[in-house]
Structure formats: C-alpha cells, structure tokens
Design an enzyme around this catalytic site. Structure first.
Site, PDB file in Angstrom:
ATOM      1  CG  ASP A  44      -5.313  -6.836  -3.271  1.00 43.76           C
ATOM      2  OD1 ASP A  44      -4.927  -7.893  -3.438  1.00 43.76           O
ATOM      3  OD2 ASP A  44      -5.519  -6.439  -1.872  1.00 43.76           O
TER       4      ASP A  44
ATOM      5  NE  ARG B  32      -3.948  -2.141   2.227  1.00 42.20           N
ATOM      6  CZ  ARG B  32      -3.780  -3.095   3.370  1.00 42.20           C
ATOM      7  NH1 ARG B  32      -3.085  -2.788   4.486  1.00 42.20           N
ATOM      8  NH2 ARG B  32      -4.499  -3.982   3.110  1.00 42.20           N
TER       9      ARG B  32
ATOM     10  CB  CYS C  97      -3.476 -13.332  -2.494  1.00 38.50           C
ATOM     11  SG  CYS C  97      -5.387 -13.724  -2.935  1.00 38.50           S
TER      12      CYS C  97
ATOM     13  CG  ASP D 145     -15.209  -5.327  -2.291  1.00 40.13           C
ATOM     14  OD1 ASP D 145     -13.923  -5.375  -2.318  1.00 40.13           O
ATOM     15  OD2 ASP D 145     -15.952  -6.206  -1.625  1.00 40.13           O
TER      16      ASP D 145
ATOM     17  CG  PHE E  77     -10.801  -7.141  -6.800  1.00 41.61           C
ATOM     18  CD1 PHE E  77     -12.215  -7.954  -6.750  1.00 41.61           C
ATOM     19  CD2 PHE E  77     -10.345  -6.748  -7.844  1.00 41.61           C
ATOM     20  CE1 PHE E  77     -12.418  -8.639  -7.993  1.00 41.61           C
ATOM     21  CE2 PHE E  77     -10.350  -7.402  -9.197  1.00 41.61           C
ATOM     22  CZ  PHE E  77     -11.475  -8.248  -9.168  1.00 41.61           C
TER      23      PHE E  77
ATOM     24  CB  ALA F 296     -14.396  -5.890 -10.000  1.00 42.67           C
TER      25      ALA F 296
END
Ligand code: SAH
Length: 409
Positions: free
Chosen positions: A313, A223, A353, A261, A239, A292
């Site tokens: 993200d 960030r 991720c 989101d 996101f 999204a």
C-alpha cells in the site's frame, strides 16, 4: 448574508468570468474545475476567493464558483443554478448533505471516516475526516481557506464534535498560492493520541502529527476484504503506516505479521495498536524500519524470507503528470519484488492511490511485473476507495484508490 449579492442582475449583464468560445461544454456537464486556459476574461473588480458568476463567451449563464487567479484551476464551481444564493444556509446545507450521507458508514463499531470528500461532495477543496469526537479539516482551495471559520462553526453544530483541528499542510496548497496551516480551529484540542474504532478494531491516531489527517480511512473496506485471505497465514504488510492491515489480519487468524515502513513513529504506534487489540507485538509481529524497496531487494538477494500474503500500500508515487512514468516503474518494481517473496499460491494485495494512474493502467503494471517475475497471476478481486470517499460521476478525477487481490503461482 448572501456572498453573491443576490441574483437579480445576473444573465450576462452583470460582470462575470467569461470563458473562451467553445470551452463551456465541461462546465455545462458539471465538471467542477475551470482551468485558466479556458478563461477569456476575469473582471478586475473580483477578488480572489470571491464567489463569482461564470458565463460562456456570449454571456450565457453557466455557474457560480470561487475564484483564484493564482491557481491553475481559476474557478472551482459550486452551483449551476443561476438563482442559487450562496449564503450561510447554502454552506450549511451542503455540509449537512455530506454528513447525512455517512450514516451508512458510521456506526457503533466505526467512528473514523471521511465526512466531506471535497469535489465529490460538491464542496470543492474541502476535506473533513471524523476521528471519534474530533474533526480534522483540510482546506485545499483558497475559497475554502477564506471560509474555514464559518465552515468550522457549522461542522461543530451539525456533528456536536468536541473540537476541529486543521491539517492544511499539503503541498497542493502551494498551487493555490497558500502556505501551510495547522492548528486548532475550534473547541477542545484533541489528546496526542485519539482512539478510534474501525469495524470494531481499535486504533490510536496522532491527529496533529500523523500523515495526511492521521489515518487512511479510505482503506477500511479493503482491510476487511484482504483479512479474509489471512487465516493461518504469515503476512508481510509493506508500507504499513500504523499497521491497520496487520491488525485486521491477526484478528482474522493470521499467525504472524511483518510490518515495513519508513516511519519509525508510525511503526511504534502500530505496535501500540496491536496491544490495544489484545495481540502481543513481540510474539505475533515484527516491525522493520527502512526503505521497502531496499529491504525487499535484500531479501530477494538472500533468497528469503517468504510469505503467504503480501500487502503493498505505497504512498502516491505519481504526484504530477510528469512523474507518471517514474511512478509506473516504481509500482512495477515493488510488485515484481513482492511476487518473488510469495510462497506458491500466495496472495498479493496491491494498491495504488495515484489518481493519475487509472485502474486499467495499474492492471497493466501488474501484468508487466508478473511477466518479469515469471509468475502466473490471477486477479481475484478489484478494490476501490470506500463509500465515504464517493466519486461524483461529473468528477472522475475523484477516483484515486485502486487495488487488486491476486493469487500468485
Ligand atoms: N497501509 C497503510 C497506509 C500506507 S500510507 C494503512 O493502512 O494505514 C504509505 C506509507 O508508506 C506511509 O506510512 C509512509 O511512511 C510509507 N513509505 C513511504 N515511502 C516508503 C519507502 N520507500 N519505504 C517504506 N515505507 C515508505
């Protein structure tokens, strides 16, 4: 009290989980997982959740670990020392070691971070996150689930926290034969929103109802990195969850942030977070609830709006080996869409991720998206999970978060 009943009769004579011939190499190399396919015999006197010795096919010593016949990973290894006594002091030392290692992260301006990162902190299956005065524990393995009261006691003493909450509501628990478990383990129940600080910025976190354990602390350093590109810029934060990237961006001088989101409560908390940091959500931000992919596709069809910086993200698209191909298509699509919505020379900060997709493969996805979007894309930075989410070199699976900061022309 020792859970292993002492070590005096170890060394092949005592009952042990025995591996198949030739399957000992990863264990000798200290990989913490023993899959069912590598195991020849589990003595029936061992109960699931017990600490058990593991030997090779000829009975030579390998390691201690906890057993779970119901899991694909039937033993999670804790110690390779035959003389180790796995008692109260053992657990306390392992926890203390993990907690001490966080002194580089914790500070006056950061009180939200991962305290215990499971396998990579040599405590397989145990995740603990710190949120100011509260801890949130996740038990991802039966061996931890059985011991969570004891572990909670040590955590309270070692950290002096006000309360420990459990959020063991991950799907992964099913693979361990465990149901979901949530609730207060010890101490005081946290308020419905706990205020934490990250790099001096303030965030409200819903520990009981938020995603995962409440906040994505793994993105802390990223960030700050991404915010460095945001001065004077219009930002799209896709996101967004509770808007942390956007708060950083405004703090570094962004002119406007659009958060997208699927979760309305997350977006609402995101607006609270903006106010908490002295920003005006009505003037400086917009919150869009929805899918999204759909929102970005609609914008592409409409020919805009366009942005200077786009942050992607997404949640973990690849949750199993079978879902990797679909996940790759998802990453490619969303990145392709984002590239088309950037102003020339804009910055794309894009993350994955999914542990099953490594950094090299993720970079290939971005390459594919760039070709299809007909954009020139330069990589400016490679990003990873933060230092409070370490990766034990014996456990490369612990590396899951990767990101690229790209310039798109
Ligand atoms: N960037 C966030 C963390 C994002 S986690 C942070 O820094 O805190 C992933 C987020 O994606 C979650 O908030 C989830 O609600 C959201 N999400 C999942 N699928 C989505 C979709 N199809 N469209 C929009 N948001 C989605």
């Amino acid at each position: 009290m020792s859970e292993t009943g002492g070590n005096e009769d170890q060394g092949g004579r005592a009952p042990a989980v025995t591996l198949k011939p030739g399957r000992e190499k990863p264990v000798r190399q200290r990989h913490p997982w023993v899959y069912s396919g590598a195991i020849r015999r589990i003595p029936k006197e061992f109960a699931d959740g017990d600490i058990v010795p593991v030997t090779d096919a000829r009975g030579a010593w390998l390691a201690w670990g906890y057993l779970n016949r119901r899991s694909q990973i039937q033993v999670r290894l804790l110690s390779w020392d035959p003389d180790e006594v796995i008692n109260d002091a053992f657990w306390r030392n392992r926890l203390a070691q993990a907690i001490r290692a966080r002194c580089d992260v914790a500070g006056r301006d950061t009180d939200v971070y991962r305290l215990v990162h499971a396998e990579s902190d040599y405590l397989p299956g145990l995740t603990v996150d710190r949120y100011a005065d509260y801890l949130v524990l996740q038990a991802g393995a039966l061996g931890i689930d059985r011991r969570k009261a004891m572990l909670t006691g040590h955590l309270q003493e070692l950290t002096g926290c006000a309360g420990v909450l459990e959020r063991s509501d991950m799907v992964q628990r099913k693979q361990e034969g465990l149901g979901e478990a949530s609730g207060l383990l010890a101490g005081d129940a946290p308020p419905s929103q706990v205020e934490v600080q990250e790099n001096g910025l303030r965030f409200l976190v819903d520990l009981a109802g938020g995603q995962k354990t409440g906040f994505y602390a793994d993105q802390r350093a990223n960030r700050a990195r991404v915010a460095a590109y945001c001065h004077g810029k219009e930002i799209l934060n896709v996101f967004s969850y509770t808007g942390a990237f956007g708060v950083y961006a405004l703090a570094r001088g962004a002119t406007h942030v659009t958060n997208i989101d699927a979760s309305i409560p997350a977006l609402e908390l995101g607006e609270e977070n903006l106010r908490l940091n002295g920003f005006d959500p009505d003037a400086q931000s917009e919150s869009l609830a929805g899918d999204a992919f759909q929102i970005l596709r609609d914008w592409r069809a409409a020919g805009g709006p366009h942005f200077d910086v786009i942050i992607l993200d997404p949640p973990k698209f690849a949750t199993s080996k079978r879902s990797v191909d679909r996940a790759l298509r998802g990453y490619k699509d969303i990145n392709l869409l984002a590239m088309g919505l950037l102003r020339p020379g804009g910055v794309l900060a894009t993350f994955s991720c999914s542990g099953l997709i490594d950094a090299a493969l993720f970079q290939k996805v971005i390459f594919g998206a760039a070709i299809d979007a007909r954009r020139s894309v330069q990589i400016l930075e490679w990003l990873h999970q933060g230092a409070d989410h370490p990766v034990a070199v014996t456990f490369p699976e612990g590396q899951y978060l990767k990101g690229l900061v790209c310039r798109v022309v």
